[in-house]
Scaffold this motif. Structure first.
Motif, mmCIF file in Angstrom:
data_model
loop_
_atom_site.group_PDB
_atom_site.id
_atom_site.type_symbol
_atom_site.label_atom_id
_atom_site.label_comp_id
_atom_site.label_asym_id
_atom_site.label_seq_id
_atom_site.Cartn_x
_atom_site.Cartn_y
_atom_site.Cartn_z
ATOM 1 N N PRO A 57 0.810 -1.225 0.000
ATOM 2 C CA PRO A 57 0.000 0.000 0.000
ATOM 3 C C PRO A 57 0.842 1.273 0.000
ATOM 4 O O PRO A 57 0.487 2.251 -0.671
ATOM 5 N N TYR A 58 1.951 1.264 0.730
ATOM 6 C CA TYR A 58 2.825 2.440 0.723
ATOM 7 C C TYR A 58 3.362 2.710 -0.689
ATOM 8 O O TYR A 58 3.426 3.857 -1.139
ATOM 9 N N HIS B 249 -6.670 0.606 0.137
ATOM 10 C CA HIS B 249 -7.347 -0.049 -0.993
ATOM 11 C C HIS B 249 -7.518 -1.559 -0.835
ATOM 12 O O HIS B 249 -8.428 -2.145 -1.409
ATOM 13 N N ASP B 250 -6.657 -2.216 -0.048
ATOM 14 C CA ASP B 250 -6.764 -3.669 0.161
ATOM 15 C C ASP B 250 -7.362 -4.032 1.518
ATOM 16 O O ASP B 250 -7.480 -5.219 1.842
ATOM 17 N N LEU C 58 -7.132 5.233 -11.230
ATOM 18 C CA LEU C 58 -5.709 5.472 -11.005
ATOM 19 C C LEU C 58 -5.146 4.541 -9.927
ATOM 20 O O LEU C 58 -4.056 3.985 -10.080
ATOM 21 N N ILE C 59 -5.901 4.370 -8.836
ATOM 22 C CA ILE C 59 -5.423 3.485 -7.766
ATOM 23 C C ILE C 59 -5.308 2.051 -8.267
ATOM 24 O O ILE C 59 -4.333 1.348 -7.971
ATOM 25 N N VAL D 293 -15.588 -0.158 -4.078
ATOM 26 C CA VAL D 293 -15.526 -0.503 -5.503
ATOM 27 C C VAL D 293 -14.268 -1.311 -5.807
ATOM 28 O O VAL D 293 -14.288 -2.227 -6.632
ATOM 29 N N LEU D 294 -13.166 -1.011 -5.132
ATOM 30 C CA LEU D 294 -11.904 -1.711 -5.383
ATOM 31 C C LEU D 294 -11.863 -3.112 -4.765
ATOM 32 O O LEU D 294 -11.000 -3.914 -5.109
ATOM 33 N N SER D 295 -12.792 -3.427 -3.879
ATOM 34 C CA SER D 295 -12.773 -4.706 -3.173
ATOM 35 C C SER D 295 -13.380 -5.830 -4.009
ATOM 36 O O SER D 295 -14.329 -5.630 -4.751
ATOM 37 N N LYS D 296 -12.832 -7.050 -3.851
ATOM 38 C CA LYS D 296 -13.365 -8.245 -4.512
ATOM 39 C C LYS D 296 -14.232 -9.075 -3.567
ATOM 40 O O LYS D 296 -14.573 -10.204 -3.871
#
Length: 252
Positions: free
Chosen positions: A69-70, A95-96, A182-183, A127-130
């Motif tokens: 993440p960093y 994000h994770d 972008l992420i 939105v970024l999560s599965k």
């Protein structure tokens, strides 16, 4: 002399990677025209939260997961090229979190992020999560279909917003969708650059996946953020070179 955080805030107990990240932010912060930061303290809190959620977790190369993440935030800052707000930085840091929280017996979801940070951070991470896509093969196809272009991200984001009974202007939704795109691209750039411990077959699949889903997104976003397209293409070449080296080692 520290200009990004006062010394009292620096003293918080975080991993050594935090110190490297802080040094990066210090240098980046000198370019004032790139920043639009209102609440620096929340960035620090997001780092604490991310490290707590990923405590004890490692990546494929056995390095602590919190390096990732960093690094995603660093890439995000470098490819953004516009005014950067803390919401984008915080969402990149977290994000994770939703997806990986259970591995550390933590609870992280839209509600917990929204409570401690901003609504925008929670929506982007959702939105970024599965988390709601069970089967592996279908999971990848369904998940990455969200990201092939900015319009698809906006549509999926609108669905999540509707589910939460929220309301945002079309301009705000587009801005959030751009941060999501972008992420996601920065996440993939770092993953492709760190695949030495994957098999050639797995790396090949990751490159194909990138070519099918994320390269079109990078081209779409590249109109306003051209550096991200260049960096993604460079990362794909780097991953392909890893395959070549692995194949050469087998021959030798």
């Amino acid at each position: 002399m520290n200009t990004f955080w006062p010394n009292t805030i620096q003293s918080i107990e975080l991993s050594a990677y935090w110190e490297v990240f802080l040094e990066f932010l210090e240098k980046f912060y000198q370019k004032k025209w790139l920043w639009e930061i209102r609440d620096k303290e929340k960035i620090r809190k997001a780092c604490i939260r991310m490290e707590e959620v990923h405590d004890g977790q490692t990546r494929k190369n056995n390095k602590p997961y919190n390096i990732h993440p960093y690094m995603v935030v660093r890439i995000y800052c470098l490819v953004h090229g516009k005014k950067i707000s803390e919401t984008g930085i915080i969402a990149a840091i977290l994000h994770d979190n939703i997806e990986n929280a259970k591995k550390s017996n933590k609870v992280e979801n839209y509600d917990t992020i929204q409570k401690d940070f901003w609504e925008e951070d929670a929506l982007i991470c959702e939105v970024l999560s599965k988390k709601d896509i069970p089967d592996k093969k279908e999971r990848n196809e369904e998940y990455f279909n969200r990201f092939t272009n900015l319009k698809k991200i906006m549509n999926h984001l609108q669905d999540v917003i509707d589910e939460k009974w929220l309301s945002f202007s079309s301009g705000r939704i587009r801005t959030m969708a751009l941060k999501i795109g972008l992420i996601k691209l920065c996440d993939r750039i770092h993953n492709l650059r760190t695949m030495e411990d994957f098999s050639a077959e797995d790396i090949g699949e990751k490159i194909e996946e990138t070519d099918a889903y994320l390269l079109p997104l990078a081209r779409d976003i590249g109109a306003t953020h051209p550096i991200v397209l260049v960096q993604l293409q460079s990362a794909m070449i780097a991953a392909q070179n890893i395959i070549i080296r692995k194949q050469a080692m087998k021959i030798l």
